[in-house]
Design an enzyme around this catalytic site. Sequence first.
Site, short mmCIF file in Angstrom:
data_model
loop_
_atom_site.label_atom_id
_atom_site.label_comp_id
_atom_site.label_asym_id
_atom_site.label_seq_id
_atom_site.Cartn_x
_atom_site.Cartn_y
_atom_site.Cartn_z
N GLU A 127 11.36 -37.60 -4.78
CA GLU A 127 11.93 -38.99 -4.21
C GLU A 127 11.59 -40.02 -4.07
OE1 GLU A 127 15.70 -40.47 -2.63
OE2 GLU A 127 16.58 -38.80 -2.59
N GLU A 159 17.55 -36.00 3.34
CA GLU A 159 16.91 -35.94 4.12
C GLU A 159 17.29 -36.29 5.53
OE1 GLU A 159 17.32 -40.93 2.15
OE2 GLU A 159 15.40 -39.94 0.73
#
Length: 437
Positions: free
Chosen positions: A354, A171
């Site tokens: 995720e 991320e």
Amino acid sequence: MPERFTFTRADFPDGFVWGAATSAYQIEGSSFGGAGPSHWDTFATTPGNVVRGEDGRVACDHFHRWEEDLDFVRGAGLDAYRFSTSWARVIPEGRGAPNADGLAFYDRLVDGMCARGLQPWLTLYHWELPSPLADLGGWRNRDIAYWFADYAEVVMRTLGDRIYATAPINEPWCVAWLSHFLGQHAPGLRDIRAAARAMHHVLLAHGRATQAMHALGCTGLGAVMNFEHAEPADASAEAADRARTYDAIYNRWFVEAVTRGAYPAEALAGLEPHLPAGWEKDFATITAPVNWLGINYYTRKLIGPAPGPWPALEEVDGPLEKTDMGWEIYPDGLHGFLRRVADTAPGLPLFVTENGMATDVSPDDGPRIAYLEDHVAAVRRAMAEGVPLRGYFVWSLLDNYEWALGYEKRFGLVHVDFDSLARTPKASWHALRAALA
Ligand code: FCB
């Protein structure tokens, strides 16, 4: 509330990967095994940064309980385990001598995955930057791309022969924007110049590490990015404009840099004056070929205009049902991003790396089952429309340290009692096991 999933493994193509994800700082316990200090240790213990001042010194004590934890991955019938190595554990000073105990821990952990028939999915940076590197400016310092590539080599020389897939950085939006502009994660800066540099250097580090690992002969190299569906908060032209800006910073900057070698104009409008000189020349490195892309998805945001300097926007409270994070539940957003990333990077295999929710209504755990059910349905719709999605990972295996929100946001398929550290599988774990059997 549902007690089981309506899908089963048989509804998906052969070879579709089911997994669960965790990260080092959130579960291991940073005080064990000779790990060096990281900027999360100091950020967490600085008053006002983290709820109740909680930190990751013990976390889930996964450092000592990893065998039991891997048994839960296997026991759920999952195929893969997405984990991260801690830079501060592997190289306490960030550069130079590795910590033999740290490498030995990950060596045992990966062997443990292989022994259980689990594919090891490695992330090299899930946010615990060694403090000595933070002292040198961390992600603001261009040299981090080279420090990071050296660390990637150290890890891969030990683990690379058994790793199935690797993402250098989890991320990049969180590493750069959330941590250097919004100030919500370590190092807690709120500075446009720091943010712009981090936005660029995190991509340069991704590219340098990818090149270094490729040179070592590593395969299965990818990238994991987070996406948040951005919608104008009202019908005004200003709201539409600010939603486009938010979308460019969050959902376009990183994926377009890696796959197209360009930054979106709507984000450059505010960031370009603060980027390091010569940034355009780095795209040759940033676009180092990847074999797959990982999508982390949780929610959508309604965006409206706000006074003040660029980006002059704010998040507006939305009407949908929310998780314990206060995040709206919006599975259509996942469907939309799967379509969109497939268009941005034609032909690249995609993975949901995720997806999950924070909820604490044990023992029934129905909201989590409903959340996962609805998001898996969105995944199936995208696949039916031709999106090359090859796997889905639940965040998270265990309840864990949810960063600035401490231990009370429970994302786990497995409950953790943070006093006794006892693990108990939740109804969602049992439902997943039934669906995957
Ligand atoms: C993601 C992070 C992960 C966890 C979830 C809830 O942004 O990758 O560590 O915090 O959100």
